[in-house]
Design an enzyme around this catalytic site. Sequence first.
Site, PDB file in Angstrom:
ATOM      1  N   ASP A  14       0.843  -1.200   0.000  1.00  0.00           N
ATOM      2  CA  ASP A  14       0.000   0.000   0.000  1.00  0.00           C
ATOM      3  C   ASP A  14       0.877   1.248   0.000  1.00  0.00           C
ATOM      4  OD1 ASP A  14      -2.068   1.795   0.272  1.00  0.00           O
ATOM      5  OD2 ASP A  14      -2.409   1.381   2.404  1.00  0.00           O
ATOM      6  N   ASP A  72      -3.555   2.506  -5.548  1.00  0.00           N
ATOM      7  CA  ASP A  72      -2.290   2.499  -4.788  1.00  0.00           C
ATOM      8  C   ASP A  72      -2.116   1.278  -3.885  1.00  0.00           C
ATOM      9  OD1 ASP A  72      -4.144   3.264  -2.843  1.00  0.00           O
ATOM     10  OD2 ASP A  72      -2.633   4.394  -1.742  1.00  0.00           O
ATOM     11  N   GLU A  73      -2.835   0.213  -4.187  1.00  0.00           N
ATOM     12  CA  GLU A  73      -2.727  -1.000  -3.359  1.00  0.00           C
ATOM     13  C   GLU A  73      -2.737  -2.236  -4.248  1.00  0.00           C
ATOM     14  OE1 GLU A  73      -5.663  -1.421   0.083  1.00  0.00           O
ATOM     15  OE2 GLU A  73      -6.404   0.276  -1.077  1.00  0.00           O
TER      16      GLU A  73
HETATM   17 MG   LIG Z   1      -2.407   4.097   0.345  1.00  0.00          MG
END
Ligand SMILES: [Mg+2]
Length: 394
Positions: A9, A104-105
Amino acid sequence: MERLIMHVDMDAYFAAVEQAEVPSLKGKPIVVCGFPLARSVVTTASYEARRFGIKSGMPASAARRMAPAAVFIESNPQKYIAISLKIVSILCEFTPKVEPYSIDESFLDLTGCPAVQPHGVAALATTIKKRIRAETGLSCSIGVGPNKLLAKIATEMYKPDGFMLIRLEEVADKVWPLAVEKLHGIGEKTAARLKQDGIGTIGDLAHIPPDVLKRMFGANGYLIWQSSNGIDHSPVDPAMVLSSKSCGHELTLPEDTTDQERIMRCALFLCDAVARRMRHAGYRGRTVTLKLRSADFKTITRSRTRSGFTDNAEEIFADIAAMLRANWLGEPVRLIGVNVSGFSSVKHLERQLGLFPRTMEQDKLVQTVDMLKDKYGDNVIQRASFLQVPSKME
Ligand SMILES: [Mg+2]
């Protein structure tokens, strides 16, 4: 066999991208917002800005009052997607089993993966962090566990730039002391209700018999019992790339308008931007959603699910225009949003290509336009109708 799942993350992603690009922004409070800045909401606040109490989702104007000296930046989704794809490709060097979960993960299934062998999973996490930092200048937090649920909880325990491993036998020690709202699926309202009943931690939930939870939460009760006990069988599925995610753009108009033609032009502009982003990321979607906010802040959303997947602006616009005609009653419009969800990855679609025929000519044209726009900027080719959109909106 026990699985080994990693969750990666990125830390304060959009703000961190801006800071990595402009070194003078490092260490400063950065607030990334939508467009136009003055009328939008906060998308991401850097850790420095979070110290002022600024959070994602709050109006930009409120954030400005909390930290007048912070640097406010208009978000640039195409830039974030491009870097996202770079990060996913780095992760794919370690295992092909990468499921991008959001911009974003990602989840990685490392079960039996040779990359873990030499020095163990903690060393691999360090290697991955170093690679991502070297290529993008960004930091991430990594969590590892026997399933996606525990890997994600692990990530959230140490942020930013953290690493945490939770084994199934450590659930009682590491997970049960956490507040109920840390559990996926327990929202603020439910958490408040549970706390009134004296259920404050995940451990409290885990000790309630499953049938009592079923009575409390209906169909979700069993799932909540499983989660609170660290049980999650959901697979890391690279084919299901972003299936639960969506791609959208919204536009707050420079002034409220009742001009139907102008509203349609803005909608087409948004459809084009959304379709282009999807093609960049290699996704096609099925569900098209229109969001319409009137001058008095009344917001409606309407969705349609198509029979086939699309990344084509005309097809998306056909649905949006139909929903606009059916739902807009002539009131002044403040904001228009276009969103496409129900994604499948191109790779996944290629396997089922027979189901989604497209004409070669159409694809070629779209690819050529994208290429020209990438090379020479967005203004090089425009639909004739865009030429009449006020310059402020372009
Ligand atoms: Mg994040």
